[in-house]
Design an enzyme around this catalytic site. Structure first.
Site, short mmCIF file in Angstrom:
data_model
loop_
_atom_site.label_atom_id
_atom_site.label_comp_id
_atom_site.label_asym_id
_atom_site.label_seq_id
_atom_site.Cartn_x
_atom_site.Cartn_y
_atom_site.Cartn_z
N ARG A 102 0.81 -1.21 0.00
CA ARG A 102 0.00 0.00 0.00
C ARG A 102 0.85 1.27 0.00
NH1 ARG A 102 -4.00 0.08 -2.33
NH2 ARG A 102 -2.98 1.81 -3.35
N LYS A 137 2.42 25.08 -3.84
CA LYS A 137 1.14 24.52 -3.38
C LYS A 137 1.24 23.00 -3.37
CE LYS A 137 -1.44 28.51 -5.05
NZ LYS A 137 -2.42 29.03 -6.02
N LYS A 169 4.70 39.61 -2.70
CA LYS A 169 3.30 39.54 -3.10
C LYS A 169 2.53 40.70 -2.48
CE LYS A 169 1.80 35.48 -4.09
NZ LYS A 169 1.22 34.11 -4.03
N GLU A 197 5.22 40.09 -7.63
CA GLU A 197 3.88 39.88 -8.17
C GLU A 197 3.23 41.23 -8.46
OE1 GLU A 197 0.76 37.08 -6.29
OE2 GLU A 197 0.18 39.09 -5.64
N ASP A 218 -0.04 38.50 -12.32
CA ASP A 218 -1.04 37.72 -11.61
C ASP A 218 -2.45 37.98 -12.11
OD1 ASP A 218 -1.78 35.90 -9.49
OD2 ASP A 218 -2.53 37.63 -8.38
#
Length: 281
Positions: A102, A137, A169, A197, A218
């Site tokens: 597994r 991510k 950002k 960004e 963005d």
């Protein structure tokens, strides 16, 4: 062949994964049902067309429980295979193989799913000149191998973490006061790679003037991206990001951006359908 990835401890990963599955009592099913001396052969195969990733890690699971297991890897990671293709043959102690099954399959299914989705995006932008990037991510603890899987699918890795490049950002800008000030502070800190960004064309010149080395455009639509790329004029690499899907990526890539980054490669890829069937040796 030893499988080495920078910042990834394969032995520790295998040990922790098996420990999670075995708990304190171990594999009580195999211990009760399978004679200690029993041996099995097995074949791991693809049930759907996939791009393979993670076979060396799967092999490590089997070897951790049976160092004498015989393993024949039939394809290499990064290979696109048809449904029904045999990927790996194994022969060893039945209890060990059933216990490791597994964990080995989960890993190969997950990584091959990422590689397969990535290859679909790479194929969609062939000929545009743009390069596909992954993102941060990722599932905590699995970043290195998930980003390995995107490479097997044909993408390039973006930042591996918070340590290898600055990415300024909107929240950084909000705290710093403005884009120029945020970039200046990064330069004064001695950071070589400064990704900024921007979500409006009027933010581009202040970022470049302050020393940005890469602009992340963005959530811009293709016409705005095209205008932004023309305005930047090759002064720094450009990256389109935000809401990119398989049905939109080609139009985005055709705007002339250097890169297109896609979070869903690691965030949303379904597991590949891969099985492991055993037969008595």
């Amino acid at each position: 062949m030893v499988f080495l990835l920078e910042h990834f401890d394969l032995a520790a990963f295998v040990a922790a994964t098996l420990a999670e599955d075995l708990g304190e009592a171990g594999d009580i099913t195999s211990a009760a049902v399978i004679p200690a001396a029993a041996r099995f052969t097995g074949v791991m195969d693809a049930r759907d067309p996939i791009v393979v990733a993670g076979l060396p890690i799967a092999e490590a699971f089997f070897r951790a429980l049976d160092p004498d297991v015989r393993i024949d890897r039939l394809v290499e990671d990064g290979t696109a295979v048809a449904a029904g293709t045999d990927l790996m043959r194994i022969e060893g102690a039945a209890r060990a193989m059933l216990t490791a099954e597994r964990s080995a399959l989960n890993t190969v299914q997950h990584l091959s799913g990422i590689a397969t989705m990535t290859r679909g995006y790479v194929d969609r932008i062939l000929g545009t000149g743009a390069t596909l990037l992954d993102t941060r991510k990722t599932i905590p603890g699995l970043r290195v191998i998930e980003k390995y899987a995107t490479r097997m699918g044909g993408a390039q890795n973006h930042r591996m973490g918070l340590w290898d490049a600055a990415m300024i950002k909107d929240n950084h800008v909000a705290v710093a006061g403005d884009i120029g000030e945020a970039v200046r502070r990064a330069r004064e800190a001695g950071i070589a790679r400064i990704i900024v960004e921007v979500d409006r064309v009027d933010q581009i010149e202040p970022a470049l003037a302050a020393g940005a080395t890469h602009l992340l455009l963005d959530n811009m639509d293709p016409p705005t991206l095209r205008d932004a790329v023309a305005f930047i004029g090759g002064r720094v690499p450009t990256e389109a990001s935000g809401g990119v899907r398989l049905d939109t990526i080609r139009a985005i890539a055709e705007t002339g951006v250097t890169y297109v980054s896609v979070g869903r490669l690691t965030q949303s890829a379904p597991a590949a359908d891969i099985g492991l069937d055993f037969a008595p040796a």
